[in-house]
Write a protein that holds these residues in place. Structure first.
Motif, mmCIF file in Angstrom:
data_model
loop_
_atom_site.group_PDB
_atom_site.id
_atom_site.type_symbol
_atom_site.label_atom_id
_atom_site.label_comp_id
_atom_site.label_asym_id
_atom_site.label_seq_id
_atom_site.Cartn_x
_atom_site.Cartn_y
_atom_site.Cartn_z
ATOM 1 N N ALA A 164 0.825 -1.213 0.000
ATOM 2 C CA ALA A 164 0.000 0.000 0.000
ATOM 3 C C ALA A 164 0.857 1.261 0.000
ATOM 4 C CB ALA A 164 -0.930 -0.004 1.207
ATOM 5 N N SER A 165 2.071 1.160 0.526
ATOM 6 C CA SER A 165 2.935 2.340 0.604
ATOM 7 C C SER A 165 3.433 2.786 -0.764
ATOM 8 C CB SER A 165 4.131 2.060 1.518
ATOM 9 O OG SER A 165 5.050 1.162 0.911
ATOM 10 N N PHE A 166 3.309 1.925 -1.766
ATOM 11 C CA PHE A 166 3.705 2.296 -3.119
ATOM 12 C C PHE A 166 2.594 3.050 -3.855
ATOM 13 C CE2 PHE A 166 6.854 -1.042 -2.346
ATOM 14 C CZ PHE A 166 7.985 -0.522 -2.953
ATOM 15 N N PRO A 168 -0.609 2.149 -4.663
ATOM 16 C CA PRO A 168 -1.159 1.373 -5.786
ATOM 17 C C PRO A 168 -2.553 1.827 -6.174
ATOM 18 C CG PRO A 168 -1.433 0.147 -3.764
ATOM 19 C CD PRO A 168 -0.640 1.383 -3.407
ATOM 20 N N LYS A 169 -2.880 1.586 -7.425
ATOM 21 C CA LYS A 169 -4.262 1.710 -7.881
ATOM 22 C C LYS A 169 -4.965 0.360 -7.751
ATOM 23 C CE LYS A 169 -3.404 5.349 -11.307
ATOM 24 N NZ LYS A 169 -3.470 5.708 -12.752
ATOM 25 N N VAL A 170 -4.161 -0.702 -7.889
ATOM 26 C CA VAL A 170 -4.677 -2.072 -7.816
ATOM 27 C C VAL A 170 -3.812 -2.863 -6.844
ATOM 28 C CG1 VAL A 170 -5.218 -4.178 -9.098
ATOM 29 C CG2 VAL A 170 -5.409 -1.942 -10.225
ATOM 30 N N LEU A 171 -4.455 -3.574 -5.925
ATOM 31 C CA LEU A 171 -3.743 -4.405 -4.962
ATOM 32 C C LEU A 171 -4.310 -5.822 -5.041
ATOM 33 C CD1 LEU A 171 -1.691 -4.648 -2.681
ATOM 34 C CD2 LEU A 171 -3.462 -3.889 -1.084
ATOM 35 N N ILE A 172 -3.450 -6.772 -5.375
ATOM 36 C CA ILE A 172 -3.845 -8.177 -5.488
ATOM 37 C C ILE A 172 -3.337 -8.913 -4.262
ATOM 38 C CG2 ILE A 172 -3.786 -10.236 -6.938
ATOM 39 C CD1 ILE A 172 -2.745 -8.319 -9.203
ATOM 40 N N MET A 173 -4.212 -9.670 -3.594
ATOM 41 C CA MET A 173 -3.816 -10.399 -2.395
ATOM 42 C C MET A 173 -4.117 -11.880 -2.562
ATOM 43 S SD MET A 173 -4.792 -7.912 0.759
ATOM 44 C CE MET A 173 -5.744 -6.518 0.186
ATOM 45 N N ASP A 174 -3.084 -12.687 -2.426
ATOM 46 C CA ASP A 174 -3.200 -14.131 -2.602
ATOM 47 C C ASP A 174 -3.265 -14.815 -1.237
ATOM 48 O OD1 ASP A 174 -3.181 -16.718 -3.474
ATOM 49 O OD2 ASP A 174 -1.229 -16.634 -4.455
ATOM 50 N N GLU A 175 -4.436 -15.310 -0.878
ATOM 51 C CA GLU A 175 -4.673 -16.031 0.381
ATOM 52 C C GLU A 175 -4.144 -15.258 1.602
ATOM 53 O OE1 GLU A 175 -6.450 -18.604 0.645
ATOM 54 O OE2 GLU A 175 -6.545 -19.489 -1.348
ATOM 55 N N PRO A 176 -4.582 -14.017 1.807
ATOM 56 C CA PRO A 176 -4.035 -13.221 2.914
ATOM 57 C C PRO A 176 -4.445 -13.692 4.300
ATOM 58 C CG PRO A 176 -5.863 -12.064 1.912
ATOM 59 C CD PRO A 176 -5.588 -13.274 1.041
ATOM 60 N N THR A 177 -5.509 -14.500 4.406
ATOM 61 C CA THR A 177 -5.970 -14.930 5.724
ATOM 62 C C THR A 177 -5.710 -16.411 5.983
ATOM 63 O OG1 THR A 177 -8.204 -15.290 4.834
ATOM 64 C CG2 THR A 177 -7.750 -13.158 5.841
ATOM 65 N N VAL A 195 -8.057 -0.023 2.878
ATOM 66 C CA VAL A 195 -7.368 0.237 1.610
ATOM 67 C C VAL A 195 -8.373 0.533 0.500
ATOM 68 C CG1 VAL A 195 -5.944 -0.827 -0.181
ATOM 69 C CG2 VAL A 195 -5.315 -1.090 2.221
ATOM 70 N N SER A 196 -9.441 -0.256 0.417
ATOM 71 C CA SER A 196 -10.436 -0.045 -0.643
ATOM 72 C C SER A 196 -11.182 1.271 -0.448
ATOM 73 C CB SER A 196 -11.417 -1.207 -0.707
ATOM 74 O OG SER A 196 -12.165 -1.323 0.482
ATOM 75 N N ALA A 197 -11.395 1.663 0.822
ATOM 76 C CA ALA A 197 -12.075 2.930 1.100
ATOM 77 C C ALA A 197 -11.254 4.124 0.617
ATOM 78 C CB ALA A 197 -12.359 3.056 2.590
ATOM 79 N N ARG A 198 -9.967 3.932 0.450
ATOM 80 C CA ARG A 198 -9.088 4.990 -0.065
ATOM 81 C C ARG A 198 -9.057 4.997 -1.592
ATOM 82 N NH1 ARG A 198 -3.576 4.078 3.204
ATOM 83 N NH2 ARG A 198 -2.915 5.770 1.841
ATOM 84 N N GLY A 199 -9.882 4.151 -2.220
ATOM 85 C CA GLY A 199 -9.986 4.141 -3.676
ATOM 86 C C GLY A 199 -9.152 3.089 -4.369
ATOM 87 N N VAL A 200 -8.420 2.280 -3.584
ATOM 88 C CA VAL A 200 -7.606 1.226 -4.183
ATOM 89 C C VAL A 200 -8.518 0.059 -4.579
ATOM 90 C CG1 VAL A 200 -5.717 -0.412 -3.818
ATOM 91 C CG2 VAL A 200 -5.606 1.884 -2.797
#
Length: 265
Positions: A164-166, A168-177, A195-200
């Motif tokens: 998120a510090s980069f 991003p416009k798009v953040l892909i998460m592979d099995e984060p939980t 993160v999504s509330a910030r428009g990502v």
């Protein structure tokens, strides 16, 4: 464009073959700004390959990708990052022997000059790390803690925070939980909401179907390298999603019911 909102991501006709195996077969995917899309399917369905195409780790044989309406072509993850696409892999890629701040700023540490000689600016790096963690709601008491001493949920949060510090416009998460305790799962899901509330725009790949119904706006199901369904989260159920994933009508039978019909448990 849909409902007057331009797509943040538009992938069309994406195909990828590894020798005799057709991993992706003319797959399409769309994603709006700030939308959380659950990308699901059984093992081998193609969801990880599709996400790697978007993150620049895999080059497709055919198909097109657009980011904010502009055609792009990624030959490496660096190309995707330049287009503000980030991916957090399941293995996290963190340095266990480095502290929290060092992991967040790995490879881009702030520096200051003394008599013209550059030195690591530890005070600035830790201050920026604290601000970043607070903005994202990540609870870590000391930014000087080594990552190896953190819980699984905290490690996952650091990996997401770094991405998120980069900006991003798009953040892909592979099995984060995966393999997290209940409280840690909720912390990661809350981070996705933040993160999504910030428009990502977020793509969430997970086998924990219950998580989809807590954070996703929409679900896309893949089966044997193809799109098979899309559903708004409020218009489907876990049972329907399971049916779509396995590719046939799914009916759970208890061991007791099986014994009653002469089937051994």
């Amino acid at each position: 464009m849909t409902d007057g909102i331009p797509y943040r991501v538009r992938m069309t006709g994406i195909s990828k073959r590894y020798n005799p195996i057709q991993t992706l077969d003319t797959v399409s995917l769309t994603l709006k700004p700030g939308e959380v899309l659950g990308l699901v399917g059984d093992n081998g369905a193609g969801k990880s390959t599709l996400s790697k195409v978007l993150s620049g780790a895999v080059i497709p044989d055919s198909g097109t990708i657009e980011i904010d309406g502009k055609a792009v072509s990624f030959a490496s993850p660096a190309d995707a990052r330049a287009a503000h696409v980030e991916m957090v892999y399941q293995d996290l890629s963190l340095c266990d022997t480095v502290d929290v701040a060092g992991n967040l700023f790995l490879g881009r540490e702030p520096r200051r000059r003394i008599l013209g000689v550059p030195f690591l600016d530890n005070r600035k790096m830790h201050g920026l790390t604290r601000d970043m963690l607070d903005r994202l709601g990540i609870v870590i008491a000391d930014t000087r803690l080594k990552v190896e001493n953190l819980s699984g949920g905290q490690r996952q949060s650091i990996a997401i925070g770094r991405a998120a510090s980069f900006e991003p416009k798009v953040l892909i998460m592979d099995e984060p939980t995966a393999a997290l305790a209940v409280a840690e799962v909720e912390a990661v899901l809350e981070l996705i909401r933040t993160v999504s509330a910030r428009g990502v725009s977020v793509i969430l790949i997970t086998h924990r179907l219950q998580d989809l119904f807590l954070v996703c706006d929409r679900i896309q199901v893949m089966y044997e390298g193809r799109n098979v369904a899309e559903r708004l989260i409020g218009e489907t159920s876990i049972e329907e999603v399971v049916n779509l994933i396995v590719g046939r009508k799914f009916s759970a039978r208890s061991a007791r019911h099986g014994n009653e019909t002469g089937v051994s448990a």
